[in-house]
Design an enzyme around this catalytic site. Structure first.
Site, PDB file in Angstrom:
ATOM      1  N   HIS A 119      -6.734  20.658 -53.634  1.00 50.58           N
ATOM      2  CA  HIS A 119      -7.156  20.860 -52.241  1.00 50.58           C
ATOM      3  C   HIS A 119      -8.625  21.288 -52.262  1.00 50.58           C
ATOM      4  O   HIS A 119      -9.078  21.889 -53.232  1.00 50.58           O
ATOM      5  CB  HIS A 119      -6.276  21.975 -51.664  1.00 50.58           C
ATOM      6  N   GLN A 162       1.351  25.966 -51.892  1.00 56.31           N
ATOM      7  CA  GLN A 162       2.522  25.140 -51.566  1.00 56.31           C
ATOM      8  C   GLN A 162       3.759  25.512 -52.378  1.00 56.31           C
ATOM      9  O   GLN A 162       4.828  24.961 -52.135  1.00 56.31           O
ATOM     10  CB  GLN A 162       2.187  23.647 -51.787  1.00 56.31           C
ATOM     11  N   ASP A 168      -3.044  27.987 -57.833  1.00 58.64           N
ATOM     12  CA  ASP A 168      -3.051  27.908 -56.373  1.00 58.64           C
ATOM     13  C   ASP A 168      -1.604  27.679 -55.929  1.00 58.64           C
ATOM     14  O   ASP A 168      -1.079  26.576 -56.030  1.00 58.64           O
ATOM     15  CB  ASP A 168      -3.964  26.753 -55.940  1.00 58.64           C
ATOM     16  N   CYS A 208      -7.330  17.564 -46.661  1.00 58.40           N
ATOM     17  CA  CYS A 208      -8.297  18.399 -47.398  1.00 58.40           C
ATOM     18  C   CYS A 208      -8.232  18.083 -48.898  1.00 58.40           C
ATOM     19  O   CYS A 208      -8.303  18.988 -49.741  1.00 58.40           O
ATOM     20  CB  CYS A 208      -8.067  19.888 -47.160  1.00 58.40           C
ATOM     21  N   LYS A 211       1.992  29.845 -44.496  1.00 55.66           N
ATOM     22  CA  LYS A 211       2.827  28.758 -45.034  1.00 55.66           C
ATOM     23  C   LYS A 211       4.164  29.313 -45.512  1.00 55.66           C
ATOM     24  O   LYS A 211       5.042  28.576 -45.920  1.00 55.66           O
ATOM     25  CB  LYS A 211       2.113  28.058 -46.197  1.00 55.66           C
TER      26      LYS A 211
HETATM   27  N1  C6P Z   1      -3.178  23.110 -47.040  1.00 52.46           N
HETATM   28  C1  C6P Z   1      -2.259  21.366 -45.606  1.00 52.46           C
HETATM   29  O1  C6P Z   1      -1.993  20.853 -44.513  1.00 52.46           O
HETATM   30  P1  C6P Z   1      -5.372  28.196 -46.414  1.00 52.46           P
HETATM   31  O2  C6P Z   1      -6.083  27.272 -45.476  1.00 52.46           O
HETATM   32  O3  C6P Z   1      -6.300  29.176 -47.095  1.00 52.46           O
HETATM   33  O4  C6P Z   1      -4.170  28.841 -45.814  1.00 52.46           O
HETATM   34  O5  C6P Z   1      -4.763  27.261 -47.582  1.00 52.46           O
HETATM   35  C2  C6P Z   1      -5.604  26.404 -48.288  1.00 52.46           C
HETATM   36  C3  C6P Z   1      -4.825  25.570 -49.240  1.00 52.46           C
HETATM   37  C4  C6P Z   1      -5.032  25.744 -50.604  1.00 52.46           C
HETATM   38  N2  C6P Z   1      -4.322  25.067 -51.501  1.00 52.46           N
HETATM   39  C5  C6P Z   1      -3.371  24.186 -51.138  1.00 52.46           C
HETATM   40  C6  C6P Z   1      -2.584  23.490 -52.213  1.00 52.46           C
HETATM   41  C7  C6P Z   1      -3.115  23.972 -49.789  1.00 52.46           C
HETATM   42  O6  C6P Z   1      -2.161  23.117 -49.430  1.00 52.46           O
HETATM   43  C8  C6P Z   1      -3.868  24.653 -48.808  1.00 52.46           C
HETATM   44  C9  C6P Z   1      -3.676  24.381 -47.342  1.00 52.46           C
HETATM   45  C10 C6P Z   1      -2.860  22.745 -45.650  1.00 52.46           C
HETATM   46  O7  C6P Z   1      -2.026  20.784 -46.661  1.00 52.46           O
HETATM   47  C11 C6P Z   1      -4.026  22.859 -44.722  1.00 52.46           C
HETATM   48  S1  C6P Z   1      -5.373  21.820 -45.181  1.00 52.46           S
END
Ligand code: C6P
Length: 423
Positions: free
Chosen positions: A140, A220, A217, A381, A243
């Site tokens: 991401h 997910q 990370d 993203c 999430k």
């Molecule tokens: N992915 C998706 O629709 P934040 O924005 O900080 O809560 O999470 C960022 C982020 C980092 N790593 C991974 C693997 C992610 O999936 C995400 C967020 C969302 O897939 C929003 S782009």
């Protein structure tokens, strides 16, 4: 994949086989009962953010209605109440992730801020020109851009470990990329755009054999599978509360204390100090050194409620049920003519990215929306990953434990409507 130990996750056979009462859990989420354009909402955008159970909504209301005060500062009753609730949530998260100590849990705004904290605090202190940072081709932007910024600041170099056409990391290539210049590894536990579950435990071992620290990370993974940080043995781990059925604007950075102790503060301000003069500041102990200013107190309390809620259901039954949904959806979607799934790893979480004939993903999303079905369409993203697969965008359905097979049938019906409109 319904039992055994994998990627730091222990799936208990017994709990995985117990019937999963989805109808019961759905009642905990008031938003799921509503209609959109006169049709029952089908919410399949859980990788972007998950819905909130009533217990989380209640925890936020209770805090603002009965406990609102600043923490770690006041000597009055309300401040004590708020401080206790905030500190309890840290212990809840520590136990949830099987971290060694509560002080290794730092509250941040989300996964993104957690990675930025590590790249700026650890990276700027310990990396220099010529060093290498290794990520994967499925990251991401939150796990790409902070490292690029660090590279600009230090002269370090970003390397990318390749994937195959199924969206699986090429582990041999990953190992080959580890070399004496590699000074940091940062990898997604689960790809948000493909659903691939990376064999992170093995990757961490490979890096540790070369004394390279690893950040995982978990944006997910933490909401969908049991994570045992001591078993994984990663040095840093991040996830976002929103999430994980919790509020937005709150997340967690876990770091091993031996690293966090050596790292300078990320931001300066109240609560992160033990003494300040105009000449010098002594920093507070962990975890407060990294929590400058008034934190998102309500968010932390809400996150604690979300973690308790999820832990009561159990991540093993959740994972097993979501695997069932994944298998069902994969089969049903594969039968839709012209549909191509992007990401067919053997180890997958409940995320399906796809392209539908030559219909643009945004058109797929827009027509499904009219049917009351929420999915995400775009690059998720993960623009370099889209490029790797030669597509500008995909449509993505991502499932949580409150989704049902009937909702997947609605998705399939919606895709037939899309095809009728465009062919
Ligand atoms: N992915 C998706 O629709 P934040 O924005 O900080 O809560 O999470 C960022 C982020 C980092 N790593 C991974 C693997 C992610 O999936 C995400 C967020 C969302 O897939 C929003 S782009």
């Amino acid at each position: 994949m319904n039992s055994s130990k994998r990627s730091g996750t222990v799936i208990s056979k017994q709990s995985a086989r117990a019937p999963f009462d989805v109808a019961h859990y759905r009642k905990d989420f008031p938003i799921l009962a509503q209609k959109v354009y006169g049709k029952p909402l089908v919410y399949l955008d859980n990788a972007a953010t998950t819905q909130k159970p009533q217990v989380v909504i209640d925890a936020l209301e209770q805090y603002y209605a009965k406990e609102n005060a600043n923490i770690h500062r006041g000597i009055h009753y309300l401040s004590q109440q708020a401080t206790d609730a905030y500190d309890d949530a840290r212990v809840t998260v520590q136990k949830f992730l099987s971290a060694r100590k509560p002080s290794e849990i730092i509250f941040v705004r989300g996964a993104t801020e957690g990675i930025n904290l590590v790249s700026q605090s650890y990276g700027r202190t310990f990396l220099k020109a010529g060093d290498e940072i290794l990520i994967t081709a499925m990251e991401h932007h939150s796990n790409i851009v902070p490292w690029q910024i660090l590279c600009e600041q230090t002269g370090a170099k970003l390397r990318t470990s390749p994937i195959n056409d199924d969206g699986e990391l090429l582990v041999n290539e990953f190992e080959k990329l580890l070399n004496p210049k590699t000074k940091f590894v940062s990898i997604a536990h689960i790809s948000n755009a493909l659903g691939t579950i990376n064999p992170v435990k093995r990757l961490i071992q490979m890096a540790h054999e070369r004394r390279i620290p690893v950040l995982i990370d978990g944006a997910q993974s933490a909401p969908h599978m049991a994570v045992d940080l001591q078993d994984l043995d990663c040095d840093f781990f991040v996830f976002s509360g929103h999430k994980l059925f919790g509020p937005t604007g709150i997340g967690v950075l876990y770091g091993k204390s031996e690293y966090l102790e050596k790292m300078p503060p990320y931001q300066g301000g109240g609560d992160m100090i033990s003494a300040v003069t105009f000449e010098k500041t002594l920093y507070n102990k962990l975890p407060f050194k990294f929590e400058a200013g008034t934190p998102h107190i309500a968010g932390v309390i809400g996150l604690g409620a979300a973690v308790n809620y999820v832990a009561r259901i159990g991540l093993d039954p959740i994972f097993a049920y979501e695997q069932e949904l994944l298998e069902y959806a994969t089969r049903k979607l594969s039968e839709v003519s012209g549909l191509r799934i992007i990401g067919e790893a053997k180890e997958k979480a409940s995320i399906i990215s796809f392209v539908l004939a030559d219909v643009h993903a945004h058109d797929v999303g827009t027509i499904l929306d009219q049917e009351g079905i929420a999915i995400r369409a775009g690059h998720h993203c993960a623009m370099p990953l889209m490029e790797r697969f030669g597509v500008p965008a995909t449509a993505r359905a991502s499932f949580a434990f409150y989704n049902t097979k009937e909702e997947i049938d609605r998705l399939v019906d919606g895709l037939h409507t899309v095809l009728e409109v465009f062919t």
